[in-house]
Design a protein around this motif. Structure first.
Motif, PDB file in Angstrom:
ATOM      1  N   ILE A 134     -12.711   4.498   9.749  1.00  0.00           N
ATOM      2  CA  ILE A 134     -11.972   3.969   8.600  1.00  0.00           C
ATOM      3  C   ILE A 134     -10.493   3.941   8.974  1.00  0.00           C
ATOM      4  O   ILE A 134      -9.966   4.897   9.547  1.00  0.00           O
ATOM      5  CB  ILE A 134     -12.217   4.794   7.315  1.00  0.00           C
ATOM      6  CG1 ILE A 134     -11.450   4.177   6.139  1.00  0.00           C
ATOM      7  CG2 ILE A 134     -11.860   6.251   7.510  1.00  0.00           C
ATOM      8  CD1 ILE A 134     -11.750   4.826   4.791  1.00  0.00           C
ATOM      9  N   VAL A 135      -9.855   2.821   8.677  1.00  0.00           N
ATOM     10  CA  VAL A 135      -8.407   2.688   8.789  1.00  0.00           C
ATOM     11  C   VAL A 135      -7.927   2.493   7.360  1.00  0.00           C
ATOM     12  O   VAL A 135      -8.463   1.657   6.635  1.00  0.00           O
ATOM     13  CB  VAL A 135      -8.010   1.480   9.673  1.00  0.00           C
ATOM     14  CG1 VAL A 135      -6.510   1.280   9.678  1.00  0.00           C
ATOM     15  CG2 VAL A 135      -8.552   1.667  11.087  1.00  0.00           C
ATOM     16  N   TYR A 136      -6.955   3.298   6.956  1.00  0.00           N
ATOM     17  CA  TYR A 136      -6.493   3.167   5.579  1.00  0.00           C
ATOM     18  C   TYR A 136      -4.975   3.192   5.506  1.00  0.00           C
ATOM     19  O   TYR A 136      -4.298   3.803   6.316  1.00  0.00           O
ATOM     20  CB  TYR A 136      -7.123   4.219   4.664  1.00  0.00           C
ATOM     21  CG  TYR A 136      -6.932   5.659   5.078  1.00  0.00           C
ATOM     22  CD1 TYR A 136      -5.944   6.441   4.500  1.00  0.00           C
ATOM     23  CD2 TYR A 136      -7.752   6.240   6.037  1.00  0.00           C
ATOM     24  CE1 TYR A 136      -5.772   7.763   4.864  1.00  0.00           C
ATOM     25  CE2 TYR A 136      -7.597   7.567   6.403  1.00  0.00           C
ATOM     26  CZ  TYR A 136      -6.603   8.321   5.810  1.00  0.00           C
ATOM     27  OH  TYR A 136      -6.435   9.634   6.173  1.00  0.00           O
ATOM     28  N   PHE A 137      -4.496   2.477   4.507  1.00  0.00           N
ATOM     29  CA  PHE A 137      -3.075   2.309   4.258  1.00  0.00           C
ATOM     30  C   PHE A 137      -2.780   2.893   2.880  1.00  0.00           C
ATOM     31  O   PHE A 137      -3.552   2.661   1.949  1.00  0.00           O
ATOM     32  CB  PHE A 137      -2.700   0.820   4.282  1.00  0.00           C
ATOM     33  CG  PHE A 137      -3.141   0.125   5.533  1.00  0.00           C
ATOM     34  CD1 PHE A 137      -2.304   0.032   6.630  1.00  0.00           C
ATOM     35  CD2 PHE A 137      -4.416  -0.424   5.629  1.00  0.00           C
ATOM     36  CE1 PHE A 137      -2.717  -0.594   7.794  1.00  0.00           C
ATOM     37  CE2 PHE A 137      -4.837  -1.046   6.789  1.00  0.00           C
ATOM     38  CZ  PHE A 137      -3.987  -1.132   7.871  1.00  0.00           C
ATOM     39  N   THR A 138      -1.688   3.625   2.749  1.00  0.00           N
ATOM     40  CA  THR A 138      -1.348   4.241   1.472  1.00  0.00           C
ATOM     41  C   THR A 138       0.069   3.872   1.056  1.00  0.00           C
ATOM     42  O   THR A 138       0.893   3.498   1.885  1.00  0.00           O
ATOM     43  CB  THR A 138      -1.471   5.779   1.552  1.00  0.00           C
ATOM     44  OG1 THR A 138      -0.572   6.271   2.548  1.00  0.00           O
ATOM     45  CG2 THR A 138      -2.894   6.200   1.895  1.00  0.00           C
ATOM     46  N   THR A 139       0.327   4.010  -0.237  1.00  0.00           N
ATOM     47  CA  THR A 139       1.659   3.704  -0.755  1.00  0.00           C
ATOM     48  C   THR A 139       2.612   4.887  -0.640  1.00  0.00           C
ATOM     49  O   THR A 139       3.794   4.747  -0.947  1.00  0.00           O
ATOM     50  CB  THR A 139       1.582   3.249  -2.228  1.00  0.00           C
ATOM     51  OG1 THR A 139       0.877   4.233  -2.984  1.00  0.00           O
ATOM     52  CG2 THR A 139       0.896   1.900  -2.351  1.00  0.00           C
ATOM     53  N   GLY A 176       3.425   3.292   2.613  1.00  0.00           N
ATOM     54  CA  GLY A 176       3.732   4.677   2.913  1.00  0.00           C
ATOM     55  C   GLY A 176       3.257   5.122   4.274  1.00  0.00           C
ATOM     56  O   GLY A 176       4.008   5.697   5.043  1.00  0.00           O
ATOM     57  N   GLN A 177       1.992   4.848   4.605  1.00  0.00           N
ATOM     58  CA  GLN A 177       1.418   5.377   5.840  1.00  0.00           C
ATOM     59  C   GLN A 177       0.154   4.600   6.187  1.00  0.00           C
ATOM     60  O   GLN A 177      -0.557   4.135   5.305  1.00  0.00           O
ATOM     61  CB  GLN A 177       1.081   6.860   5.630  1.00  0.00           C
ATOM     62  CG  GLN A 177       0.517   7.572   6.827  1.00  0.00           C
ATOM     63  CD  GLN A 177       0.388   9.074   6.568  1.00  0.00           C
ATOM     64  OE1 GLN A 177       1.246   9.689   5.955  1.00  0.00           O
ATOM     65  NE2 GLN A 177      -0.686   9.652   7.044  1.00  0.00           N
ATOM     66  N   ASP A 216      -4.589   3.375  -2.234  1.00  0.00           N
ATOM     67  CA  ASP A 216      -5.132   3.277  -0.873  1.00  0.00           C
ATOM     68  C   ASP A 216      -5.690   1.878  -0.645  1.00  0.00           C
ATOM     69  O   ASP A 216      -6.225   1.269  -1.570  1.00  0.00           O
ATOM     70  CB  ASP A 216      -6.319   4.231  -0.672  1.00  0.00           C
ATOM     71  CG  ASP A 216      -5.948   5.696  -0.622  1.00  0.00           C
ATOM     72  OD1 ASP A 216      -4.817   6.045  -0.971  1.00  0.00           O
ATOM     73  OD2 ASP A 216      -6.819   6.494  -0.234  1.00  0.00           O
ATOM     74  N   VAL A 217      -5.604   1.405   0.588  1.00  0.00           N
ATOM     75  CA  VAL A 217      -6.357   0.226   1.025  1.00  0.00           C
ATOM     76  C   VAL A 217      -7.237   0.683   2.183  1.00  0.00           C
ATOM     77  O   VAL A 217      -6.734   1.255   3.156  1.00  0.00           O
ATOM     78  CB  VAL A 217      -5.439  -0.934   1.477  1.00  0.00           C
ATOM     79  CG1 VAL A 217      -6.265  -2.051   2.103  1.00  0.00           C
ATOM     80  CG2 VAL A 217      -4.638  -1.477   0.306  1.00  0.00           C
ATOM     81  N   LEU A 239      -8.680  -2.281  -2.176  1.00  0.00           N
ATOM     82  CA  LEU A 239      -7.570  -1.561  -2.789  1.00  0.00           C
ATOM     83  C   LEU A 239      -8.144  -0.591  -3.810  1.00  0.00           C
ATOM     84  O   LEU A 239      -8.882  -0.997  -4.714  1.00  0.00           O
ATOM     85  CB  LEU A 239      -6.601  -2.513  -3.497  1.00  0.00           C
ATOM     86  CG  LEU A 239      -5.561  -1.798  -4.378  1.00  0.00           C
ATOM     87  CD1 LEU A 239      -4.555  -1.042  -3.538  1.00  0.00           C
ATOM     88  CD2 LEU A 239      -4.881  -2.757  -5.311  1.00  0.00           C
ATOM     89  N   ILE A 240      -7.799   0.685  -3.666  1.00  0.00           N
ATOM     90  CA  ILE A 240      -8.260   1.725  -4.585  1.00  0.00           C
ATOM     91  C   ILE A 240      -7.034   2.239  -5.337  1.00  0.00           C
ATOM     92  O   ILE A 240      -6.169   2.893  -4.750  1.00  0.00           O
ATOM     93  CB  ILE A 240      -8.953   2.869  -3.823  1.00  0.00           C
ATOM     94  CG1 ILE A 240     -10.084   2.301  -2.959  1.00  0.00           C
ATOM     95  CG2 ILE A 240      -9.454   3.921  -4.799  1.00  0.00           C
ATOM     96  CD1 ILE A 240     -10.605   3.276  -1.922  1.00  0.00           C
ATOM     97  N   PRO A 241      -6.943   1.931  -6.634  1.00  0.00           N
ATOM     98  CA  PRO A 241      -5.776   2.362  -7.408  1.00  0.00           C
ATOM     99  C   PRO A 241      -5.750   3.879  -7.607  1.00  0.00           C
ATOM    100  O   PRO A 241      -6.793   4.544  -7.549  1.00  0.00           O
ATOM    101  CB  PRO A 241      -5.949   1.669  -8.757  1.00  0.00           C
ATOM    102  CG  PRO A 241      -6.992   0.633  -8.571  1.00  0.00           C
ATOM    103  CD  PRO A 241      -7.840   1.095  -7.427  1.00  0.00           C
TER     104      PRO A 241
END
Length: 151
Positions: free
Chosen positions: A117-122, A35-36, A58-59, A98-100
């Motif tokens: 922090i760098v994070y990736f989301t669905t 997602g982002q 989130d990752v 990975l945080i569900p």
């Protein structure tokens, strides 16, 4: 470990030019959908906690600085319901997490320098309908003690 959480130690490749690390790959099946990607810098000693999402995973990755990351499982149907996990992430321990969805998460910056922090989301962030639900860092149900204990 909280069910559905994936913790991955990163491999750092070094040579005389510097270092390289892969953070997230599409063939690892960590994110069900991309997602982002976002980044945030946090000052030393700051606690950013807690929040959770109902629709997105989130990752997290901390490229510099160090953080104490705390997860709390809010999923009533989960075998790890109301369990807490703590991870130490950052430049001293390069890793991804990975945080569900429906797992509350937050972090505290450790040491005397800022952390990124760098994070990736669905899912992409939608300001008109944010998938973000807040819980105070000192919530009595979670009851996490954020201070560092010296022995």
């Amino acid at each position: 470990m909280i069910e559905g959480v994936i913790y991955k130690q990163l491999k750092k490749f070094c040579d005389d030019r510097g270092t390289f690390m892969e953070i997230v790959r599409d063939d690892e099946e960590i994110l069900t959908h991309f997602g982002q990607a976002s980044a945030s810098m946090t000052y030393p000693g700051v606690i950013k906690a807690f929040h959770y999402h109902k629709e997105q995973d989130d990752v997290w990755y901390f490229p510099y600085g160090n953080a104490q990351v705390v997860l709390y499982d809010l999923r009533e149907e989960s075998p790890t319901f109301q369990k807490t996990n703590v991870y130490y992430m950052g430049e001293e321990n390069p890793s991804t997490l990975l945080i569900p969805k429906r797992v509350a998460h937050g972090y505290r910056v450790l040491g005397e320098k800022s952390a990124m922090i760098v994070y990736f989301t669905t899912r992409s962030y939608q300001p008109e309908e944010p998938d973000e639900y807040r819980i105070p860092y000192d919530d009595p149900q979670i009851a996490f003690q954020w201070e560092t204990k010296f022995r």
